[in-house]
Design a protein around this motif. Structure first.
Motif, short mmCIF file in Angstrom:
data_model
loop_
_atom_site.label_atom_id
_atom_site.label_comp_id
_atom_site.label_asym_id
_atom_site.label_seq_id
_atom_site.Cartn_x
_atom_site.Cartn_y
_atom_site.Cartn_z
N GLN A 158 -52.75 35.25 107.09
CA GLN A 158 -52.42 34.69 106.22
C GLN A 158 -51.01 34.29 104.94
N HIS A 159 -50.06 35.36 105.33
CA HIS A 159 -48.52 35.06 104.46
C HIS A 159 -47.90 35.25 105.59
N LEU A 160 -48.37 34.66 106.74
CA LEU A 160 -47.85 34.29 107.14
C LEU A 160 -47.82 32.57 107.16
N TYR A 161 -48.82 32.23 107.36
CA TYR A 161 -49.58 30.99 106.97
C TYR A 161 -49.01 30.19 105.84
N TRP A 187 -50.12 39.16 116.95
CA TRP A 187 -48.56 39.12 117.03
C TRP A 187 -48.24 37.87 115.98
N GLY A 188 -49.08 37.05 115.71
CA GLY A 188 -48.38 35.99 114.73
C GLY A 188 -49.49 35.04 114.40
N ILE A 189 -48.61 33.51 114.24
CA ILE A 189 -49.65 32.10 114.20
C ILE A 189 -48.60 31.09 115.45
N THR A 190 -49.38 29.79 116.12
CA THR A 190 -48.34 28.87 116.11
C THR A 190 -48.96 27.05 116.47
N ALA A 191 -48.62 26.97 116.17
CA ALA A 191 -47.87 25.90 115.47
C ALA A 191 -47.56 24.57 116.28
N ILE A 192 -47.95 22.84 116.53
CA ILE A 192 -47.27 22.13 117.49
C ILE A 192 -46.82 21.32 116.32
N GLU A 193 -44.99 21.47 115.84
CA GLU A 193 -43.72 20.63 115.54
C GLU A 193 -43.88 19.29 115.64
N ILE A 194 -43.77 17.94 115.20
CA ILE A 194 -43.22 16.77 116.29
C ILE A 194 -42.36 15.74 114.91
N GLU A 195 -41.63 15.88 116.18
CA GLU A 195 -39.77 15.41 114.94
C GLU A 195 -39.19 15.04 115.52
N PHE A 216 -43.75 34.61 112.77
CA PHE A 216 -44.79 36.00 113.36
C PHE A 216 -43.40 36.81 112.03
N MET A 217 -44.06 38.44 111.61
CA MET A 217 -43.02 39.57 110.32
C MET A 217 -41.84 39.88 111.75
N GLY A 218 -40.29 39.57 110.94
CA GLY A 218 -39.29 40.09 111.67
C GLY A 218 -38.70 41.10 110.90
N THR A 219 -37.62 41.59 111.67
CA THR A 219 -37.04 43.63 111.27
C THR A 219 -35.24 42.71 110.67
N LYS A 220 -35.20 42.61 109.87
CA LYS A 220 -33.70 42.77 109.53
C LYS A 220 -32.62 44.38 109.93
N LYS A 221 -31.83 43.85 110.10
CA LYS A 221 -31.11 45.57 110.16
C LYS A 221 -31.34 46.61 109.40
N ASP A 222 -31.55 45.97 107.64
CA ASP A 222 -31.81 47.08 107.55
C ASP A 222 -33.18 47.75 107.24
N GLY A 223 -33.79 47.19 107.61
CA GLY A 223 -35.23 47.30 108.26
C GLY A 223 -36.58 47.17 106.78
N ALA A 224 -35.57 45.70 106.80
CA ALA A 224 -36.51 44.91 105.65
C ALA A 224 -37.43 43.74 106.28
N TYR A 251 -39.21 40.35 106.95
CA TYR A 251 -39.10 38.85 106.24
C TYR A 251 -39.66 37.74 107.72
N VAL A 252 -40.36 36.57 107.02
CA VAL A 252 -41.55 35.96 107.96
C VAL A 252 -39.90 35.06 108.66
N GLN A 253 -40.35 34.91 110.05
CA GLN A 253 -39.30 34.68 111.28
C GLN A 253 -40.17 33.49 111.84
N ARG A 254 -39.33 32.15 112.14
CA ARG A 254 -39.86 30.96 112.92
C ARG A 254 -39.19 31.20 114.34
N GLU A 255 -39.96 30.93 115.39
CA GLU A 255 -39.05 31.46 116.32
C GLU A 255 -39.72 29.69 117.41
N ALA A 256 -38.73 29.11 117.94
CA ALA A 256 -39.53 27.72 119.21
C ALA A 256 -39.82 28.51 120.40
N LEU A 257 -41.20 28.33 120.53
CA LEU A 257 -41.44 29.64 122.53
C LEU A 257 -41.28 27.43 123.06
#
Length: 264
Positions: A46-49, A223-231, A241-249, A251-257
């Motif tokens: 729900q937090h990712l969505y 592992w996360g959620i997916t969607a189709i973007e039309i633009e 999905f949840m990503g991790t910064k170098k300091d271990g924090a 964050y919510v990350q968007r990745e194009a598959l």
């Protein structure tokens, strides 16, 4: 009625929206929002969505949902679902006030068929193929024609067993052979009408060059959620999905598959 006839019938029971170079649509499907208990598969994401909703709202996207938004096979009404995920429905109201919001129903929220259309047609204004959006259960006999029986099995048999790790064998999302059969039916329907056919139901995201069948995936992946973007007259398959910064924090990350597939 055959699966092809059910799909054709769905095309007739929809709403039409324009598709052009200035259009910005995001398509989610198969959220299966529940009541916050152990069988609510949406809860873990729900937090990712919600982060994705905030992004698409701020970027001026038109929100489209292609069915199974609410899990009404395991739950009897939307009241508890709306109370549990109040932040989501408040954001829906924000999209609605902008008149950038449209939902259709699927087999798991078939009870909403009097309130929601069965399909969405994105009518191409620039001479290319149109995009038809349906949930996809129309290609699945057991989950369309026999949906009441399927609901009965899920509600009284598979829901209790799911808590012990037993999967529903009738589900297209959990049966590889059913997924393959489903995708062949959808691809054949798209090719026969020479349209893009964008669906969900199988929970398996799909966006491949020179293929007319597209699937938005779901919001209940582990592992996360997916969607189709039309633009800009292109389609992107993205995951959040949840990503991790170098300091271990975290964050919510968007990745194009899959990015930049032209609508032709």
């Amino acid at each position: 009625m055959s699966s092809e006839q059910r799909i054709e019938q769905a095309f007739k029971n929809g709403v039409e929206l324009p598709l052009c170079r200035c259009s910005r649509y995001v398509v989610f499907g198969d959220c299966h929002r529940g009541t916050g208990n152990m069988s609510d598969n949406f809860l873990r994401n729900q937090h990712l969505y919600f982060a994705a909703l905030e992004h698409y709202y701020s970027e001026g996207f038109y929100y489209l949902e292609l069915g199974d938004g609410e899990e009404l096979w395991e739950n009897r009404s939307t009241k508890q679902i709306r109370e549990c995920h109040k932040n989501v429905y408040c954001k829906f109201e924000c999209f609605q006030r902008r008149k950038k919001f449209c939902r259709i129903y699927g087999n798991h929220d078939m009870e909403l068929k009097k309130e929601l259309p069965e399909s969405i047609l994105l009518k191409n204004q620039e001479g290319g193929r149109d995009i038809y959006i349906i949930h996809g259960h129309q290609a699945d006999f057991f989950n369309s024609v026999c949906w009441r029986f399927s609901r009965f099995l899920v509600r009284y048999l598979w829901k209790p067993l799911e808590l012990f790790g037993v999967n529903d064998p009738t589900s297209a999302a959990r049966n590889y052979k059913k997924v393959e059969k489903y995708e062949k039916v959808m691809l054949r329907a798209a090719e026969e009408k020479n349209i893009y056919l964008l669906a969900g139901h199988s929970h398996r995201p799909h966006l491949v060059e020179d293929t007319l069948y597209i699937n938005a995936g779901s919001c209940v992946h582990p592992w996360g959620i997916t969607a189709i973007e039309i633009e800009n007259m292109q389609m992107n398959l993205v995951k959040w999905f949840m990503g991790t910064k170098k300091d271990g924090a975290l964050y919510v990350q968007r990745e194009a598959l899959k990015e930049g597939m032209p609508i032709s």
